[in-house]
Enzyme design. Sequence first.
Site, PDB file in Angstrom:
ATOM      1  N   GLU A 260     -15.923  -0.572  18.995  1.00 28.50           N
ATOM      2  CA  GLU A 260     -15.645  -1.988  18.715  1.00 28.50           C
ATOM      3  C   GLU A 260     -16.511  -2.887  18.203  1.00 28.50           C
ATOM      4  O   GLU A 260     -17.687  -2.964  18.662  1.00 28.50           O
ATOM      5  CB  GLU A 260     -15.206  -2.667  20.174  1.00 28.50           C
ATOM      6  CG  GLU A 260     -14.515  -1.768  21.501  1.00 28.50           C
ATOM      7  CD  GLU A 260     -14.726  -1.896  22.514  1.00 28.50           C
ATOM      8  OE1 GLU A 260     -14.971  -3.395  23.072  1.00 28.50           O
ATOM      9  OE2 GLU A 260     -15.217  -1.234  23.293  1.00 28.50           O
TER      10      GLU A 260
ATOM     11  N   HIS B 216      -9.597  -3.286  20.112  1.00 25.05           N
ATOM     12  CA  HIS B 216     -10.070  -2.731  21.165  1.00 25.05           C
ATOM     13  C   HIS B 216      -9.129  -1.411  21.287  1.00 25.05           C
ATOM     14  O   HIS B 216      -8.594  -1.102  22.158  1.00 25.05           O
ATOM     15  CB  HIS B 216      -9.959  -3.400  22.634  1.00 25.05           C
ATOM     16  CG  HIS B 216     -10.702  -2.984  23.676  1.00 25.05           C
ATOM     17  ND1 HIS B 216     -10.663  -1.815  24.303  1.00 25.05           N
ATOM     18  CD2 HIS B 216     -11.841  -3.669  24.362  1.00 25.05           C
ATOM     19  CE1 HIS B 216     -11.505  -1.770  25.232  1.00 25.05           C
ATOM     20  NE2 HIS B 216     -12.236  -2.753  25.210  1.00 25.05           N
TER      21      HIS B 216
ATOM     22  N   HIS C 299     -14.253 -10.329  27.305  1.00 27.87           N
ATOM     23  CA  HIS C 299     -13.128 -10.219  26.397  1.00 27.87           C
ATOM     24  C   HIS C 299     -12.008 -11.395  26.722  1.00 27.87           C
ATOM     25  O   HIS C 299     -11.025 -11.339  26.425  1.00 27.87           O
ATOM     26  CB  HIS C 299     -12.302  -8.954  26.756  1.00 27.87           C
ATOM     27  CG  HIS C 299     -13.055  -7.651  26.406  1.00 27.87           C
ATOM     28  ND1 HIS C 299     -14.037  -7.569  25.670  1.00 27.87           N
ATOM     29  CD2 HIS C 299     -12.855  -6.416  26.853  1.00 27.87           C
ATOM     30  CE1 HIS C 299     -14.454  -6.355  25.613  1.00 27.87           C
ATOM     31  NE2 HIS C 299     -13.678  -5.526  26.277  1.00 27.87           N
TER      32      HIS C 299
END
Length: 358
Positions: free
Chosen positions: A321, A183, A109
Site C-alpha cells: 500500500e 488496499h 483507514h
Amino acid sequence: MAASKITKDIFGTLPDGRKVERIVLRGEGDFEARIITHGAVIQALIAPDAKGGHDDVVLGHDAFAGYLAERKFLGATVGRYANRIAKGQFSLDGETVQLPVNNGPNALHGGLDGFDRKLWQIAEIDDGAEPAVTLTYVSPHGEENYPGQLDVRLTYRVTGPTELSLSMEARTDRPTIVNLTNHSFFNLEGATSGTPILDHRLTVAAEHFLAIDPTAIPLPGPPRAVAGTPFDFREPRQVGERIRQSDEQLQSGRGYDHTYCLARDGKLALAARLEAPRSGRVMELFTDQPGVQVYSGNYLDGTISGKGGKLIRQSDAMCLEPHIWPDAPNRPDFPSPRLDPGGAYRHHTVYRFGVRTS
C-alpha cells in the site's frame, strides 16, 4: 472497427436502491482490471502466467453482497487517511481534531465509514488506446470529523499491455489532511489457488522502515535501518523465510505490517517487486509516495469467504500500500499530509505485471 476495450454493467444494489456499477478495462491478451464504484474497488485483476494461462490475482468477492456484509478493505480505495492516527487525534492550526477510533485506541483507514464504504460516481470513461475510468467522490466538511470539504478524483487506466495505473487527486476548501491508497490483497498464484504467499519472493527498494508499538503506531525516533533485520528485502527473499523469527517488531505486527520508507521526491519509481514461484507471475509496483505498507495478511482469520467460496486465511495474500507514513499528522519529522486550499494532493501508483524469464 476496433473492439471496445471497456464494458460496463451493474454489479449490485445498495440497500437504498442505488446501483453499484462495474467497469472492465482491457489490455493485451486476457489482461483485465474490473473496477466497482462502491469503494472504488479493484474487484478483479486478471494477469497472465508463465505457461500462457491467466488468473485473477486479487482477493475479493464474486458478488456485491460480500463487500457489503464485511468491511475488509479488499481492493478498496482508502481515505481520508490511510493507515493509523494515534488515538484518532491530531492538531491543525492550533485546533485539536478528534476522529472516531476504530482500531483499538487508534483511527484506521478513514474511520468508521471511510471512502471504502462510499458510492463513487463515474465522471469519465475513455475507450481509447489506454482505456480508463475516472471516479469522483465529494467528502463533506466534518465527515468522520475531518475538516474541510474534500473533492477527490481517481483514475484507473491501462497504461501498458499488462499494466494498471492509478492516479488520485484531491482538493479542499479549508486546511485538512489527506492520505489515500489502494488496499488490494495480492496472491500471484491466483485468488482462489488456496496457496499462501509465504513462498512469494519480495523485493522492497527501501533502506529503512518504521518500527511500531503493539497498536501499530510508529515509535518515537527516526526510521530504523533494515540491514541485519528480518525486514531487509533489498534483495529478493521469500516472505515467509524470516516471518516466524523471534523479533519484537514481527511480534508487534503479528508478521509484516510495517511502512517502508522510500526515497521519492515526488517522482514515480520502483518501490517493490513480488514474484510467485509456481505461476511465474511477477508484479512490479511503482509509486511517487514516500512509503509503502508491507502487510502479510496477518489478521485474515478465516471468518469470511472470498471468490470461489474459499475461506480467506492468514497469509493468503500480500498488501503493498503506497502512501504517506502513518500518524504523520502528529509527527513533524514525517512527510506532511497537510493540504491547503489552492493546493492539490496527488498520488500516482502503477502495477506492472509480467512473467519470470529465468
